[in-house]
Design a protein around this motif. Structure first.
Motif, PDB file in Angstrom:
ATOM      1  N   LEU A  42      83.008  46.849  28.438  1.00  0.00           N
ATOM      2  CA  LEU A  42      82.999  46.594  29.876  1.00  0.00           C
ATOM      3  C   LEU A  42      81.786  47.311  30.460  1.00  0.00           C
ATOM      4  CD1 LEU A  42      86.755  47.146  30.841  1.00  0.00           C
ATOM      5  CD2 LEU A  42      85.580  44.980  30.477  1.00  0.00           C
ATOM      6  N   GLN A  43      80.896  46.587  31.111  1.00  0.00           N
ATOM      7  CA  GLN A  43      79.723  47.225  31.686  1.00  0.00           C
ATOM      8  C   GLN A  43      79.269  46.468  32.926  1.00  0.00           C
ATOM      9  OE1 GLN A  43      77.002  46.888  28.304  1.00  0.00           O
ATOM     10  NE2 GLN A  43      75.838  45.335  29.406  1.00  0.00           N
ATOM     11  N   THR A  44      78.655  47.201  33.844  1.00  0.00           N
ATOM     12  CA  THR A  44      78.110  46.596  35.039  1.00  0.00           C
ATOM     13  C   THR A  44      76.664  46.192  34.775  1.00  0.00           C
ATOM     14  OG1 THR A  44      77.489  48.787  35.876  1.00  0.00           O
ATOM     15  CG2 THR A  44      79.615  47.908  36.570  1.00  0.00           C
ATOM     16  N   SER A  45      76.121  45.396  35.669  1.00  0.00           N
ATOM     17  CA  SER A  45      74.763  44.887  35.487  1.00  0.00           C
ATOM     18  C   SER A  45      73.756  46.030  35.503  1.00  0.00           C
ATOM     19  CB  SER A  45      74.422  43.880  36.593  1.00  0.00           C
ATOM     20  OG  SER A  45      73.059  43.529  36.555  1.00  0.00           O
ATOM     21  N   GLU A  46      72.750  45.956  34.600  1.00  0.00           N
ATOM     22  CA  GLU A  46      71.711  46.975  34.580  1.00  0.00           C
ATOM     23  C   GLU A  46      70.812  46.870  35.804  1.00  0.00           C
ATOM     24  OE1 GLU A  46      69.615  46.672  30.953  1.00  0.00           O
ATOM     25  OE2 GLU A  46      71.285  47.300  29.693  1.00  0.00           O
ATOM     26  N   ASN A  47      70.658  45.649  36.333  1.00  0.00           N
ATOM     27  CA  ASN A  47      69.773  45.452  37.485  1.00  0.00           C
ATOM     28  C   ASN A  47      70.410  45.935  38.775  1.00  0.00           C
ATOM     29  OD1 ASN A  47      67.839  44.245  35.825  1.00  0.00           O
ATOM     30  ND2 ASN A  47      68.818  42.252  36.005  1.00  0.00           N
ATOM     31  N   THR A  48      71.718  45.717  38.913  1.00  0.00           N
ATOM     32  CA  THR A  48      72.436  46.146  40.115  1.00  0.00           C
ATOM     33  C   THR A  48      73.669  46.922  39.673  1.00  0.00           C
ATOM     34  OG1 THR A  48      73.600  44.006  40.151  1.00  0.00           O
ATOM     35  CG2 THR A  48      71.632  44.227  41.532  1.00  0.00           C
ATOM     36  N   PRO A  49      73.511  48.186  39.269  1.00  0.00           N
ATOM     37  CA  PRO A  49      74.634  48.948  38.733  1.00  0.00           C
ATOM     38  C   PRO A  49      75.739  49.142  39.753  1.00  0.00           C
ATOM     39  CG  PRO A  49      72.767  50.377  39.188  1.00  0.00           C
ATOM     40  CD  PRO A  49      72.279  48.974  39.352  1.00  0.00           C
ATOM     41  N   GLY A  50      76.971  49.112  39.281  1.00  0.00           N
ATOM     42  CA  GLY A  50      78.132  49.329  40.129  1.00  0.00           C
ATOM     43  C   GLY A  50      79.182  50.110  39.368  1.00  0.00           C
ATOM     44  N   ASN A  51      80.352  50.272  39.967  1.00  0.00           N
ATOM     45  CA  ASN A  51      81.423  51.050  39.366  1.00  0.00           C
ATOM     46  C   ASN A  51      82.333  50.166  38.527  1.00  0.00           C
ATOM     47  OD1 ASN A  51      80.528  53.356  40.751  1.00  0.00           O
ATOM     48  ND2 ASN A  51      81.708  52.786  42.561  1.00  0.00           N
ATOM     49  N   ILE A  52      83.014  50.773  37.567  1.00  0.00           N
ATOM     50  CA  ILE A  52      84.094  50.132  36.817  1.00  0.00           C
ATOM     51  C   ILE A  52      85.385  50.792  37.284  1.00  0.00           C
ATOM     52  CG2 ILE A  52      85.121  49.760  34.553  1.00  0.00           C
ATOM     53  CD1 ILE A  52      82.347  49.697  33.373  1.00  0.00           C
ATOM     54  N   LEU A  53      86.270  50.014  37.871  1.00  0.00           N
ATOM     55  CA  LEU A  53      87.474  50.548  38.516  1.00  0.00           C
ATOM     56  C   LEU A  53      88.720  50.123  37.742  1.00  0.00           C
ATOM     57  CD1 LEU A  53      88.859  51.913  40.983  1.00  0.00           C
ATOM     58  CD2 LEU A  53      88.834  49.671  42.087  1.00  0.00           C
ATOM     59  N   PHE A  54      89.538  51.108  37.337  1.00  0.00           N
ATOM     60  CA  PHE A  54      90.852  50.845  36.773  1.00  0.00           C
ATOM     61  C   PHE A  54      91.869  51.179  37.863  1.00  0.00           C
ATOM     62  CE2 PHE A  54      88.188  51.793  33.122  1.00  0.00           C
ATOM     63  CZ  PHE A  54      88.527  50.778  32.245  1.00  0.00           C
TER      64      PHE A  54
END
Length: 538
Positions: free
Chosen positions: A279-291
């Motif tokens: 599970l990963q966010t975009s490298e260009n527009t980083p964001g959070n990973i929420l559980f």
């Protein structure tokens, strides 16, 4: 001239493609390319502002008109549920919003073969988009002969279908090298036989420009999910628009073109399974990973080790980081109540209460990414109690002093009417300056405070002014400020020596004495020697 690159014939060609689109997918493709072309002209100031706005309005009119025509054509075939009308209207609304909010639009043309479409029974067409560039990577804007061939192998193999756009029908890029073509219908090409898709699990498209070699590698054509009506899956076109079926692109990625897409299971257990999950966010527009479990739910890891910053955790929880100016973990309990149950951390062992070896916490230094390092202390169980173990030896507190420093570890400190200072004979002993305390009290950062050991084993500055010290001798203050010596009376005791003074070693010499005391001599007339020995403070 700003209008040099703006041609009315080009925009009319776009209108023609929109007016003859046979599906929402085609309508979206033609809309995307025309929209980007206009925006590119505006960005590079190649079109007048009035011409730009006029073309946008005309583009909207053609989109609305063709969308309505597609709806009528679909109605003639079968009754359409209300939600289909809603989707068509939503598509038109999205197009209008995107045209008048260019900052919200982002698109990118690459060589891409879309899913095959079935405009008529038994015959297939294949939309294709690409960019023409020369050997130096510069976009080509002139007409080129382009040849297409479909194979069932990524290399070599026999041609299953071929078509071309040459001569008068040669491909003229729309702008910046971008072109679109539909294999099986454009440039007088014959339709693609349906059995090619039925009889081959994988297909590859080869492209050749003019007399050059075929471009390598070939482009894989997705045939998964193909049915008798490939243009509509579940009543919606496969593709990248919001009202389309998600699809698997050439990289094996499932593409969902929506601002905030959601995959939802309405009942039971929703499972994701694979040899490895990422599970990963975009490298260009980083964001959070929420559980975020629902109210009363939990986030559970049932097996294996959990690593934060550690790709190979060796314990159930491993947190690794390189943070020179901050902590790598923080635990907070923000409750404001003062109750016995209020705490930040609970540590529990299943060991019997009369145990004395099991530890609650271990402390290490010189750690590396692969090793814990050297054990320097621990908190362990100790016969129904807890004991703190450390390699440090004394108990100390911070005291205010009135003399100027520095105060080196091992300096004897006494007290007078002025306050605490370097020790002299005849004054009560406070303790010895330390840097090896196992317990520190009265913590402060004030510069006029010094850490002084009160109890325990400490290395202390001593001299031979009253004779050589041996293990067990009483040690007290002397006429050398801050230095202890063998006691000659009962005043000013510091403690008991735990080792002999080895005056023959390099650890003891006259040069180790304070500059102002190096001419002092002992009772035998010899020049004194100074050094450090271990003393048990009293």
């Amino acid at each position: 001239m700003k209008n040099t690159l703006f041609s009315q014939s080009v925009i009319e060609e776009y209108f023609h493609k929109i007016d003859t689109a046979t599906s929402l997918q085609q309508l979206h493709d033609f809309f995307s390319s025309s929209k980007e072309w206009l925006d590119w002209l505006k960005f590079h100031k190649k079109i007048e502002y009035d011409s730009y706005n006029k073309s946008k309005k005309m583009l909207i009119q053609h989109i609305e008109k063709r969308s309505e025509m597609l709806r009528i054509m679909s109605t003639a075939k079968s009754a359409i549920p209300f939600w289909r009308y809603f989707l068509i209207g939503f598509f038109i609304l999205v197009c209008i919003i995107l045209l008048f909010n260019t900052s919200m639009w982002f698109d990118r043309f690459v060589f891409h073969a879309d899913l095959p479409q079935n405009p008529s029974s038994g015959k297939m067409v294949l939309p294709f988009r690409g960019i023409l560039k020369d050997a130096d990577g510069i976009a080509i804007d002139t007409k080129k002969d382009v040849y297409f061939a479909i194979y069932n192998t990524p290399y070599e193999g026999s041609v299953l279908y071929s078509g071309f756009c040459v001569g008068e029908n040669g491909i003229v890029p729309e702008y910046n090298g971008v072109f679109t073509v539909t294999l099986g219908t454009d440039c007088g090409m014959k339709p693609i036989p349906e059995e090619i898709f039925d009889n081959n699990a994988s297909l590859y498209l080869g492209v050749r420009i003019d007399e050059a070699e075929e471009i390598a590698p070939r482009y894989k054509i997705s045939t998964s999910g193909y049915s008798q009506d490939t243009a509509l899956l579940g009543g919606l076109p496969p593709g990248t628009i919001n009202t389309s079926i998600p699809f698997i692109d050439e990289r094996g990625s499932i593409v969902i073109d929506a601002e905030s897409p959601r995959i939802q299971s309405t009942s039971g257990i929703f499972s994701l399974e694979g040899q490895t999950l990422s599970l990963q966010t975009s490298e260009n527009t980083p964001g959070n990973i929420l559980f975020q479990p629902g109210i009363g739910g939990n986030t559970v890891v049932t097996s294996g080790n959990l690593g934060l910053g550690d790709l190979t955790p060796k314990t159930r929880l491993s947190v690794v980081g390189i943070e020179p100016y901050s902590a790598i973990a923080t635990l907070k309990n923000l409750a404001t109540v003062d109750e016995p149950e209020t705490s930040v951390l609970n540590l529990a062992l299943a060991t019997s209460t009369d145990g004395s070896n099991a530890t609650y916490v271990n402390f290490y230094s010189h750690a590396t990414n692969d090793e814990l390092g050297d054990l320097v202390g621990s908190i362990r169980l100790n016969n129904n109690a807890v004991v703190y173990k450390t390699s440090a030896a004394d108990i100390a507190e911070y005291f205010q002093v009135y003399e100027q420093g520095p105060f080196l570890p091992g300096t004897v400190m006494t007290i007078s009417g002025k306050g605490i200072h370097r020790g002299v004979a005849g004054e009560p002993v406070v303790g010895v300056v330390t840097n090896s305390a196992g317990y520190v009290g009265n913590m402060t950062s004030k510069e006029d405070h010094v850490l002084i050991g009160l109890v325990g084993q400490i290395k202390v500055f001593v001299s031979t002014v009253y004779g050589v010290i041996h293990t067990g001798d009483r040690v007290g203050t002397s006429n050398m400020k801050g230095y202890a010596a063998k006691m000659i009376d009962d005043s000013g005791i510091v403690g008991h020596a735990l080792e002999d003074m080895d005056t023959q070693s390099k650890a003891f010499s006259n040069n180790r004495c304070p500059q102002e005391s190096r001419n002092m001599r002992d009772d035998s007339g010899n020049r004194i020697s100074c050094g450090k020995i271990l003393i048990l403070l009293e």
